[in-house]
Design an enzyme around this catalytic site. Structure first.
Site, PDB file in Angstrom:
ATOM      1  N   PRO A 141       0.785  -1.235   0.000  1.00 42.41           N
ATOM      2  CA  PRO A 141       0.000   0.000   0.000  1.00 42.41           C
ATOM      3  C   PRO A 141       0.820   1.291   0.000  1.00 42.41           C
ATOM      4  CG  PRO A 141       0.073  -0.915   2.194  1.00 42.41           C
ATOM      5  CD  PRO A 141       0.781  -1.899   1.308  1.00 42.41           C
ATOM      6  N   CYS A 142       1.502   1.538  -1.096  1.00 43.08           N
ATOM      7  CA  CYS A 142       2.316   2.752  -1.196  1.00 43.08           C
ATOM      8  C   CYS A 142       1.449   4.007  -1.156  1.00 43.08           C
ATOM      9  CB  CYS A 142       3.199   2.715  -2.437  1.00 43.08           C
ATOM     10  SG  CYS A 142       2.332   2.389  -3.974  1.00 43.08           S
ATOM     11  N   HIS A 143       0.139   3.862  -1.391  1.00 45.29           N
ATOM     12  CA  HIS A 143      -0.759   5.012  -1.273  1.00 45.29           C
ATOM     13  C   HIS A 143      -0.850   5.497   0.168  1.00 45.29           C
ATOM     14  CE1 HIS A 143      -3.312   1.441  -0.614  1.00 45.29           C
ATOM     15  NE2 HIS A 143      -4.026   2.221   0.195  1.00 45.29           N
TER      16      HIS A 143
END
Length: 176
Positions: A141-143
């Site tokens: 989950p780089c967001h």
């Protein structure tokens, strides 16, 4: 050269648009924003850069578990993914991605916090670079990585997708 004779792919519709998901025999290895037709050259370049001599083969059955979990995520029925991953990157990148994967659903961390957690407090820009190269967004989950001042900075799929995902998870104001 890495031995991965096939990378299977499938496409799925999502609230943030069409996604192309890829899987090697080891696990999920990429998610691209857009159709295979739109992303094929990006995927081919990535495979060549990683020195992988493989054939891309469409196979919805191979990707069914991943597609099901992504659909559950978008329906807010899943907060964690339980899929084997094939992280293809440098030692530093995979270290960063592993740390990013630990950020809980509904939470965010700054690039600086990630840098501190991996013991490289001055590597904030390098953390951003590794995050930008994340081949498996959403699942890794780089967001959930934001600027130290709380701002939404950079996202490979576009800031509108990052904002949608953070709203979906309840990290920022609800989706309208």
């Amino acid at each position: 050269m890495s031995v991965r004779p096939y990378i299977y792919f499938s496409e799925m519709h999502s609230p943030i648009g069409l996604l192309t998901v890829g899987k090697s025999e080891r696990g999920i290895c990429f998610i691209e924003f857009g159709s295979i037709k739109k992303t094929c050259s990006t995927i081919d370049n990535w495979l060549k850069k990683k020195l992988m001599n493989v054939e891309l083969v469409e196979n919805d059955i191979e990707l069914q578990p991943a597609l099901k979990q992504l659909e559950e995520y978008f329906r807010k029925e899943r907060t964690e993914f339980d899929l084997p991953l094939d992280l293809i990157g440098t030692k530093f990148q995979t270290l960063v991605w592993s740390k990013v994967k630990e950020i809980a659903y509904g939470e965010t961390k700054s690039y600086k916090q990630i840098a501190m957690e991996i013991g490289a407090p001055k590597a904030v820009r390098a953390i951003g670079g590794a995050n930008n190269q994340n081949p498996i967004p959403i699942i890794i989950p780089c967001h959930r990585v934001i600027g130290s001042n709380g701002s939404m900075v950079g996202y490979g799929g576009g800031l509108d997708k990052k904002e949608y995902l953070l709203k979906l998870e309840g990290s920022i104001e609800k989706i309208s």
